[in-house]
Design a protein around this motif. Sequence first.
Motif, PDB file in Angstrom:
ATOM      1  N   GLY A 169       0.808  -1.214   0.000  1.00  0.00           N
ATOM      2  CA  GLY A 169       0.000   0.000   0.000  1.00  0.00           C
ATOM      3  C   GLY A 169       0.836   1.256   0.000  1.00  0.00           C
ATOM      4  N   ASN A 170       1.929   1.237   0.782  1.00  0.00           N
ATOM      5  CA  ASN A 170       2.794   2.408   0.870  1.00  0.00           C
ATOM      6  C   ASN A 170       3.748   2.516  -0.314  1.00  0.00           C
ATOM      7  OD1 ASN A 170       2.490   4.106   3.458  1.00  0.00           O
ATOM      8  ND2 ASN A 170       2.292   2.018   4.219  1.00  0.00           N
ATOM      9  N   ARG A 171       4.295   1.397  -0.751  1.00  0.00           N
ATOM     10  CA  ARG A 171       5.203   1.426  -1.895  1.00  0.00           C
ATOM     11  C   ARG A 171       4.503   1.909  -3.164  1.00  0.00           C
ATOM     12  NH1 ARG A 171       8.467  -4.292  -2.105  1.00  0.00           N
ATOM     13  NH2 ARG A 171      10.256  -3.719  -0.806  1.00  0.00           N
ATOM     14  N   SER A 172       3.359   1.353  -3.407  1.00  0.00           N
ATOM     15  CA  SER A 172       2.683   1.565  -4.689  1.00  0.00           C
ATOM     16  C   SER A 172       1.913   2.878  -4.750  1.00  0.00           C
ATOM     17  CB  SER A 172       1.706   0.419  -4.948  1.00  0.00           C
ATOM     18  OG  SER A 172       0.665   0.444  -3.974  1.00  0.00           O
ATOM     19  N   GLY A 173       1.456   3.343  -3.582  1.00  0.00           N
ATOM     20  CA  GLY A 173       0.582   4.505  -3.547  1.00  0.00           C
ATOM     21  C   GLY A 173      -0.892   4.145  -3.611  1.00  0.00           C
ATOM     22  N   ILE A 174      -1.198   2.848  -3.541  1.00  0.00           N
ATOM     23  CA  ILE A 174      -2.602   2.415  -3.573  1.00  0.00           C
ATOM     24  C   ILE A 174      -3.324   2.877  -2.305  1.00  0.00           C
ATOM     25  CG2 ILE A 174      -4.176   0.438  -3.536  1.00  0.00           C
ATOM     26  CD1 ILE A 174      -2.077  -1.124  -5.136  1.00  0.00           C
ATOM     27  N   CYS A 175      -2.714   2.589  -1.163  1.00  0.00           N
ATOM     28  CA  CYS A 175      -3.356   2.922   0.119  1.00  0.00           C
ATOM     29  C   CYS A 175      -2.276   3.226   1.153  1.00  0.00           C
ATOM     30  CB  CYS A 175      -4.271   1.793   0.586  1.00  0.00           C
ATOM     31  SG  CYS A 175      -3.494   0.161   0.553  1.00  0.00           S
ATOM     32  N   PRO A 176      -1.597   4.354   1.019  1.00  0.00           N
ATOM     33  CA  PRO A 176      -0.524   4.695   1.952  1.00  0.00           C
ATOM     34  C   PRO A 176      -1.056   5.074   3.332  1.00  0.00           C
ATOM     35  CG  PRO A 176      -0.923   6.513   0.445  1.00  0.00           C
ATOM     36  CD  PRO A 176      -1.773   5.377  -0.033  1.00  0.00           C
ATOM     37  N   GLY A 177      -0.233   4.831   4.335  1.00  0.00           N
ATOM     38  CA  GLY A 177      -0.601   5.200   5.698  1.00  0.00           C
ATOM     39  C   GLY A 177       0.537   4.906   6.642  1.00  0.00           C
ATOM     40  N   LYS A 178       0.602   5.647   7.750  1.00  0.00           N
ATOM     41  CA  LYS A 178       1.721   5.506   8.673  1.00  0.00           C
ATOM     42  C   LYS A 178       1.587   4.290   9.578  1.00  0.00           C
ATOM     43  CE  LYS A 178      -0.063   8.563  12.336  1.00  0.00           C
ATOM     44  NZ  LYS A 178      -1.434   8.566  11.831  1.00  0.00           N
ATOM     45  N   ASP A 179       0.383   3.735   9.694  1.00  0.00           N
ATOM     46  CA  ASP A 179       0.181   2.524  10.484  1.00  0.00           C
ATOM     47  C   ASP A 179      -0.942   1.711   9.845  1.00  0.00           C
ATOM     48  OD1 ASP A 179      -2.286   3.696  11.306  1.00  0.00           O
ATOM     49  OD2 ASP A 179      -1.281   4.677  13.004  1.00  0.00           O
ATOM     50  N   VAL A 180      -1.193   0.520  10.408  1.00  0.00           N
ATOM     51  CA  VAL A 180      -2.167  -0.382   9.770  1.00  0.00           C
ATOM     52  C   VAL A 180      -3.581   0.201   9.781  1.00  0.00           C
ATOM     53  CG1 VAL A 180      -0.835  -2.489  10.174  1.00  0.00           C
ATOM     54  CG2 VAL A 180      -2.451  -1.710  11.925  1.00  0.00           C
ATOM     55  N   ASP A 181      -3.915   0.966  10.815  1.00  0.00           N
ATOM     56  CA  ASP A 181      -5.251   1.572  10.860  1.00  0.00           C
ATOM     57  C   ASP A 181      -5.421   2.595   9.734  1.00  0.00           C
ATOM     58  OD1 ASP A 181      -5.945   0.075  13.067  1.00  0.00           O
ATOM     59  OD2 ASP A 181      -5.377   1.616  14.508  1.00  0.00           O
ATOM     60  N   ALA A 182      -4.363   3.366   9.483  1.00  0.00           N
ATOM     61  CA  ALA A 182      -4.429   4.362   8.413  1.00  0.00           C
ATOM     62  C   ALA A 182      -4.518   3.695   7.046  1.00  0.00           C
ATOM     63  CB  ALA A 182      -3.205   5.272   8.474  1.00  0.00           C
ATOM     64  N   VAL A 183      -3.800   2.586   6.873  1.00  0.00           N
ATOM     65  CA  VAL A 183      -3.866   1.849   5.599  1.00  0.00           C
ATOM     66  C   VAL A 183      -5.252   1.242   5.416  1.00  0.00           C
ATOM     67  CG1 VAL A 183      -2.964  -0.152   4.342  1.00  0.00           C
ATOM     68  CG2 VAL A 183      -1.385   1.429   5.470  1.00  0.00           C
ATOM     69  N   GLU A 184      -5.828   0.709   6.492  1.00  0.00           N
ATOM     70  CA  GLU A 184      -7.182   0.156   6.405  1.00  0.00           C
ATOM     71  C   GLU A 184      -8.175   1.233   5.973  1.00  0.00           C
ATOM     72  OE1 GLU A 184     -10.636  -1.712   9.323  1.00  0.00           O
ATOM     73  OE2 GLU A 184      -8.540  -1.991   9.892  1.00  0.00           O
TER      74      GLU A 184
END
Length: 214
Positions: free
Chosen positions: A149-164
């Motif tokens: 998610g962070n590498r690709s830019g699909i769903c970036p976030g600083k922690d798992v909650d932010a990515v979710e």
Amino acid sequence: MVRQLDYHAIHEIFSRFREAEAEPKGELEHLNAYTLLVAVALSAQATDAGVNRATRALFQIADTPQKMLDLGEEGLIEHIKTIGLFRNKAKNVIRLSRILVDDYGGEVPSSRAALQSLPGVGRKTANVVLNMWFRMPAQAVDTHIFRLGNRSGICPGKDVDAVERAIEDHIPAEFQQHAHHWMILHGRYVCVARKPKCGVCLIRDLCLFEEKTI
């Protein structure tokens, strides 16, 4: 600065994932909602393959909460002692089995709050059960999804909650049901941690990762 792919790029990425594998499956073996719950709880800090080796024989004799209670903690340990943190996990499985028998008639609840109230069941485990068994668009973020998610830019976030939250906010609704499975499998087998296999990646041209491998 966190970079986020736009809607059209994300839609194209998941269209490709869907075309490659329309019905992605989780790799934890299970027989019913209860054995799925137990398998996911056992998989923390362990591989799916290692959990599957341990649970194949276990689930043949203990595929309901009551049967697990009949087996007992020591009997359970004999089956799962090859899995990391097995003693603590055995305690939690027996405790959650007792709660399921006493409070839920032996059935696994379809509520995230109820699932998370069980010993050893966190948000990720609850989301896996909700998604895989109850067919809810719940997103279980693991290390593979966090990295991808962070590498690709699909769903970036600083922690798992932010990515979710980013998955829920940015991935189109038509892909929500299978989104986390597509991402887990892509992160596990293609977008790996040390040397991502960018040369065979089907979303290479859309991915924002600047250090792509040849």
